[in-house]
Scaffold this motif. Structure first.
Motif, PDB file in Angstrom:
ATOM      1  N   GLY A   1      55.235  81.388  20.127  1.00 46.26           N
ATOM      2  CA  GLY A   1      55.709  82.750  19.861  1.00 46.26           C
ATOM      3  C   GLY A   1      55.955  83.538  21.130  1.00 46.26           C
ATOM      4  N   VAL A   2      55.036  83.445  22.080  1.00 49.59           N
ATOM      5  CA  VAL A   2      55.212  84.144  23.354  1.00 49.59           C
ATOM      6  C   VAL A   2      56.427  83.601  24.094  1.00 49.59           C
ATOM      7  CG1 VAL A   2      54.192  84.462  25.646  1.00 49.59           C
ATOM      8  CG2 VAL A   2      52.803  84.835  23.620  1.00 49.59           C
TER       9      VAL A   2
ATOM     10  N   PRO B   1      43.214  82.274  20.059  1.00 45.61           N
ATOM     11  CA  PRO B   1      43.408  80.936  20.627  1.00 45.61           C
ATOM     12  C   PRO B   1      44.759  80.791  21.317  1.00 45.61           C
ATOM     13  CG  PRO B   1      43.769  80.879  18.265  1.00 45.61           C
ATOM     14  CD  PRO B   1      43.364  82.284  18.591  1.00 45.61           C
ATOM     15  N   SER B   2      44.759  80.089  22.417  1.00 40.57           N
ATOM     16  CA  SER B   2      45.968  79.736  23.147  1.00 40.57           C
ATOM     17  C   SER B   2      45.689  78.434  23.872  1.00 40.57           C
ATOM     18  CB  SER B   2      46.334  80.833  24.147  1.00 40.57           C
ATOM     19  OG  SER B   2      47.327  80.396  25.057  1.00 40.57           O
ATOM     20  N   TRP B   3      46.712  77.596  23.992  1.00 37.55           N
ATOM     21  CA  TRP B   3      46.491  76.303  24.633  1.00 37.55           C
ATOM     22  C   TRP B   3      46.030  76.471  26.077  1.00 37.55           C
ATOM     23  CZ3 TRP B   3      51.642  73.852  22.556  1.00 37.55           C
ATOM     24  CH2 TRP B   3      51.465  73.538  21.189  1.00 37.55           C
TER      25      TRP B   3
ATOM     26  N   VAL C   1      46.174  85.375  27.518  1.00 39.96           N
ATOM     27  CA  VAL C   1      45.559  85.583  26.204  1.00 39.96           C
ATOM     28  C   VAL C   1      44.051  85.452  26.333  1.00 39.96           C
ATOM     29  CG1 VAL C   1      45.460  84.747  23.833  1.00 39.96           C
ATOM     30  CG2 VAL C   1      47.630  84.750  25.067  1.00 39.96           C
ATOM     31  N   LYS C   2      43.325  86.408  25.774  1.00 40.17           N
ATOM     32  CA  LYS C   2      41.870  86.440  25.877  1.00 40.17           C
ATOM     33  C   LYS C   2      41.221  85.932  24.592  1.00 40.17           C
ATOM     34  CE  LYS C   2      41.690  88.606  29.914  1.00 40.17           C
ATOM     35  NZ  LYS C   2      41.061  88.019  31.107  1.00 40.17           N
TER      36      LYS C   2
ATOM     37  N   ILE D   1      54.477  78.966  31.803  1.00 40.61           N
ATOM     38  CA  ILE D   1      54.022  80.200  32.446  1.00 40.61           C
ATOM     39  C   ILE D   1      52.906  80.841  31.634  1.00 40.61           C
ATOM     40  CG2 ILE D   1      54.704  82.536  33.095  1.00 40.61           C
ATOM     41  CD1 ILE D   1      57.474  81.433  33.734  1.00 40.61           C
ATOM     42  N   GLU D   2      53.067  80.907  30.308  1.00 33.24           N
ATOM     43  CA  GLU D   2      52.019  81.489  29.460  1.00 33.24           C
ATOM     44  C   GLU D   2      50.727  80.695  29.567  1.00 33.24           C
ATOM     45  OE1 GLU D   2      49.313  81.757  26.313  1.00 33.24           O
ATOM     46  OE2 GLU D   2      50.699  80.050  26.395  1.00 33.24           O
TER      47      GLU D   2
END
Length: 365
Positions: A117-118, A266-268, A261-262, A250-251
């Motif tokens: 999404g980002v 969840p974020s990879w 993302v904190k 980059i994300e």
């Protein structure tokens, strides 16, 4: 867009243009000829379905990405998951996180939503800003072109990671982090697409149909919307396909450095940050998000290269390696041998003709 897609083919591409076929059908025919691009498209489609269906998938499993399960970790061993392979079982399909016991499958599929999404939203922002700036620069007066070009040069030379780290560090933590990461990437890294659009617009605006539209009294932005944007579609789509894997990386890098993302979102990349000390005790905690990132970036890169080649068949694929090159070398060798055979046949025919002529002369004598 049809004129951009139905481009002249050069010999050796293996695909010749078909008269009377629309640009979209030409594009699809060229894309289908690239098996690697089709496989990559299937992988990307599967990842999108997983990201969109994350709530349904976790509901089927009966878990969510934020609930702690302290009973599933061994406190005496420092928080290692209880059970084999990180606690994999019927209730936790991929096991649980060390120390927290949160379900790893749920966090992985919800992390796909954040990462994809980002990257997608940031790509849309980059394209919108870059296309507007590029067209305005190419169609504006001399001082407008100079001003917008210098602004674009500043953003191209701006180090993205350093600026993103600075901006993400000073913004209050109450601001939604995925939205902030999207805005930072989107509004900083648009310079290259603006340069591409400006150069292509300068080429297109000198064509006859654009001059005819200007002479008929059309305004600048109507010409841009009706005449220039269709011709710009091919490079814009190509660059968008290339930007997606870059933005995902980059994300992930920003989240890995702790400014993206904190938790508990969840974020990879954020999962990789927490997994760097568990690669021996719980290797799946590191391998799953890292493997997901690798597969996603690779699939998007191959798909982007396939789209670029299908839109511009005169440009050879950057990923034409291995068997592709062998087939090309074999085809070239076959053509050379066929040429030699044709030459030999022609020589034999010439000698036979000379013999017939000499026999005719003898008969006359």
């Amino acid at each position: 867009m049809s004129e951009a897609l139905v481009a002249a083919e050069t010999p050796g591409t293996g695909i010749e243009p078909v008269p009377g076929v629309s640009g979209a059908r030409q594009f699809w025919r060229r894309l289908r000829a690239q098996r690697a691009a089709l496989v990559a498209a299937a992988v990307v489609a599967l990842l999108i379905l997983v990201a969109l269906g994350a709530p349904l998938l976790t509901a089927i499993e009966g878990q969510d990405p934020t609930t702690y399960h302290p009973s599933l970790i061994d406190s005496a061993r420092g928080g290692v998951p209880i059970g084999s392979f990180g606690g994999i079982g019927g209730h936790h399909w991929l096991g649980v996180e060390p120390q927290t016991g949160r379900d790893l499958f749920a966090r992985l599929v919800y992390g796909a939503r954040v990462s994809l999404g980002v990257a997608f939203a940031a790509t849309v922002i980059q394209l919108l800003v870059g296309v507007v700036m590029g067209i305005a620069s190419a169609l504006g007066s001399g001082w407008v072109d100079q001003l917008l070009s210098r602004i674009t040069d500043i953003f191209v030379a701006m180090p993205l990671m350093i600026m993103a780290l600075a901006l993400l560090a000073i913004v209050p933590s109450s601001f939604p982090r995925p939205v902030l990461v999207t805005l930072v990437i989107g509004f900083i890294a648009w310079g290259n697409i603006a340069k591409i659009v400006r150069a292509q617009t300068l080429t297109l605006k000198g064509l006859d149909y654009v001059s005819a539209a200007r002479l008929s009294g059309w305004g600048t932005w109507r010409i841009a919307r009706r005449e220039l944007l269709p011709g710009l579609a091919a490079p814009i789509i190509t660059y968008a396909a290339i930007l997606m894997p870059v933005n995902i990386s980059i994300e992930a890098a920003l989240s890995f450095l702790g400014v993206g993302v904190k938790p508990p979102t969840p974020s990879w990349g954020q999962m990789l940050t927490a997994a760097d000390v568990w690669y021996q005790a719980a290797p799946q905690y590191l391998l799953l998000p890292a493997g997901s990132l690798f597969v996603t970036v690779l699939a998007l890169t191959v798909l982007g290269d396939g789209v670029r080649t299908a839109l511009d068949p005169r440009a050879a694929s950057r990923l034409s390696i291995g068997t592709g090159r062998k087939r090309e070398a074999k085809a070239a060798k076959g053509e050379t041998e066929a040429g030699k055979s044709a030459s030999a046949v022609g020589k034999a025919a010439t000698e036979a003709g000379n013999g017939t002529t000499e026999a005719g002369k003898e008969g006359s004598a």
